[in-house]
Design an enzyme around this catalytic site. Sequence first.
Site, PDB file in Angstrom:
ATOM      1  N   ASP A  32      81.914  73.508  90.913  1.00 16.96           N
ATOM      2  CA  ASP A  32      81.886  74.608  90.640  1.00 16.96           C
ATOM      3  C   ASP A  32      81.410  74.225  88.770  1.00 16.96           C
ATOM      4  OD1 ASP A  32      84.220  75.219  89.790  1.00 16.96           O
ATOM      5  OD2 ASP A  32      84.593  76.198  90.658  1.00 16.96           O
ATOM      6  N   GLU A  34      83.599  74.375  86.325  1.00 16.91           N
ATOM      7  CA  GLU A  34      84.825  74.712  85.895  1.00 16.91           C
ATOM      8  C   GLU A  34      85.402  73.213  85.430  1.00 16.91           C
ATOM      9  OE1 GLU A  34      87.229  77.611  87.596  1.00 16.91           O
ATOM     10  OE2 GLU A  34      85.893  78.787  87.775  1.00 16.91           O
ATOM     11  N   ARG A  88      76.850  76.664  59.311  1.00 18.30           N
ATOM     12  CA  ARG A  88      76.010  77.373  58.609  1.00 18.30           C
ATOM     13  C   ARG A  88      75.367  78.720  58.907  1.00 18.30           C
ATOM     14  NH1 ARG A  88      72.834  71.107  59.949  1.00 18.30           N
ATOM     15  NH2 ARG A  88      73.791  71.663  61.194  1.00 18.30           N
ATOM     16  N   GLN A  89      75.432  78.964  60.182  1.00 16.76           N
ATOM     17  CA  GLN A  89      75.401  80.517  60.338  1.00 16.76           C
ATOM     18  C   GLN A  89      76.215  81.334  59.768  1.00 16.76           C
ATOM     19  OE1 GLN A  89      72.926  81.431  62.437  1.00 16.76           O
ATOM     20  NE2 GLN A  89      72.951  83.353  62.436  1.00 16.76           N
ATOM     21  N   ASP A 162      69.796  69.011  47.053  1.00 16.93           N
ATOM     22  CA  ASP A 162      69.682  70.834  46.130  1.00 16.93           C
ATOM     23  C   ASP A 162      70.905  70.908  45.938  1.00 16.93           C
ATOM     24  OD1 ASP A 162      71.791  71.344  48.130  1.00 16.93           O
ATOM     25  OD2 ASP A 162      70.292  71.192  50.237  1.00 16.93           O
ATOM     26  N   LYS A 185      65.573  72.025  46.653  1.00 19.45           N
ATOM     27  CA  LYS A 185      65.216  71.529  48.300  1.00 19.45           C
ATOM     28  C   LYS A 185      64.180  73.420  48.852  1.00 19.45           C
ATOM     29  CE  LYS A 185      67.923  71.619  52.687  1.00 19.45           C
ATOM     30  NZ  LYS A 185      68.711  70.897  52.849  1.00 19.45           N
ATOM     31  N   ASP A 209      74.964  63.392  51.040  1.00 19.36           N
ATOM     32  CA  ASP A 209      74.627  64.915  51.766  1.00 19.36           C
ATOM     33  C   ASP A 209      75.565  65.104  52.650  1.00 19.36           C
ATOM     34  OD1 ASP A 209      73.632  67.705  52.124  1.00 19.36           O
ATOM     35  OD2 ASP A 209      71.464  67.301  52.836  1.00 19.36           O
ATOM     36  N   GLY A 215      66.898  65.277  59.943  1.00 18.54           N
ATOM     37  CA  GLY A 215      66.855  63.999  59.144  1.00 18.54           C
ATOM     38  C   GLY A 215      65.941  64.283  58.305  1.00 18.54           C
ATOM     39  N   THR A 217      65.609  66.479  55.465  1.00 21.10           N
ATOM     40  CA  THR A 217      66.054  67.248  53.940  1.00 21.10           C
ATOM     41  C   THR A 217      65.940  65.322  53.460  1.00 21.10           C
ATOM     42  OG1 THR A 217      67.207  68.781  53.926  1.00 21.10           O
ATOM     43  CG2 THR A 217      67.745  67.071  52.778  1.00 21.10           C
TER      44      THR A 217
HETATM   45  C1  R5P Z   1      72.172  72.229  53.979  1.00 21.48           C
HETATM   46  O1  R5P Z   1      72.037  73.105  53.037  1.00 21.48           O
HETATM   47  C2  R5P Z   1      72.634  70.735  54.624  1.00 21.48           C
HETATM   48  O2  R5P Z   1      73.456  70.326  53.306  1.00 21.48           O
HETATM   49  C3  R5P Z   1      72.177  69.668  55.045  1.00 21.48           C
HETATM   50  O3  R5P Z   1      71.065  69.146  53.516  1.00 21.48           O
HETATM   51  C4  R5P Z   1      70.875  70.071  55.547  1.00 21.48           C
HETATM   52  O4  R5P Z   1      71.738  70.820  56.880  1.00 21.48           O
HETATM   53  C5  R5P Z   1      70.520  68.622  57.175  1.00 21.48           C
HETATM   54  O5  R5P Z   1      69.832  69.273  57.485  1.00 21.48           O
HETATM   55  P1  R5P Z   1      68.635  68.302  58.496  1.00 21.48           P
HETATM   56  O6  R5P Z   1      68.981  67.362  58.793  1.00 21.48           O
HETATM   57  O7  R5P Z   1      68.160  68.988  59.547  1.00 21.48           O
HETATM   58  O8  R5P Z   1      67.334  68.862  56.965  1.00 21.48           O
END
Ligand code: R5P
Length: 285
Positions: A32, A34, A88-89, A162, A185, A209, A215, A217
């Site tokens: 099911d 679970e 991140r959220q 960034d 950025k 990073d 990818g 960024t």
């Molecule tokens: C964002 O501020 C983080 O430091 C990373 O730069 C970001 O999460 C990278 O995500 P992506 O590979 O989708 O650009």
Amino acid sequence: MHAFDDSYGFARRLARAAQERLAGVAVRRFPDGETLVRVAQTDRDAILVRSLADPDCKLFETILAANALREAGARRVTLVVPYLPYMRQDKVFHPGEPISQRVIGDLLSTSFDAVLTMEPHLHRVHSLREVFRCRAVNISAAPAIAGWIRRNARRAIVVGPDEESARWVKSIARAAGIDHAVGSKERFGDRRVRVHFEPIRARHAVIVDDIASSGATLAAAARALRAHGVVRVDALVVHAIFATGALATVHRAGVHRVLSCDTIPHPTNAIWCAPLFADRLRKPS
Ligand code: R5P
């Protein structure tokens, strides 16, 4: 110490460094949909290891395992979660959204006595104390990354994509004994990013990073560096999520070598962080 199959490699390195015995967590899926988890015998102080990339199903299994350990006799359960998702959220970006970071913090705080993680993405919220009600420890990957750079890229410059990464990048560069630069950025969507650098006088750059997901960024930073005349660009990330096609995007942008810490199992893993967790586990809480 207990670990799920998908985190067993990291857990084995951690168990060796911490001189702990390691057992698996068995997972069974019912018709099911679970899930049932089963743990082996446990000490009173239990440690559960699971990295939570691709998290939704894993989160519930992890919470079931915490309960299973308590039912098996553990009085204290610590979660070692090398990659902690949903950080991140950290605010409501658009009306109607949740603050997922807070939800994960509450959820794990009800099941665990302590949470140890590495370089969670903390931006507007600066400390895990604001996210968790249980003890929460943020282990820095900077010493391991700086050590790799010292051994392998002594003539490079360390580059952050960034402003958010500025302090972290500076500390890595200082520990590695080399120069650093930080870009600015702009993000236009999940996979559309622009990175700008002031002129850079270096032939070799290592972009660092915390996370590589789409990818975008890393790719944008690499294109900008190459436009400034940097001949060789390598990239080094902590959490190698690398969604489908992401690694190819990064290489197409001219990145020579892509490396990562082992917080998420991935072919780019080259920096071993379990000893840093073992050191922390040895410290009294
Ligand atoms: C964002 O501020 C983080 O430091 C990373 O730069 C970001 O999460 C990278 O995500 P992506 O590979 O989708 O650009």
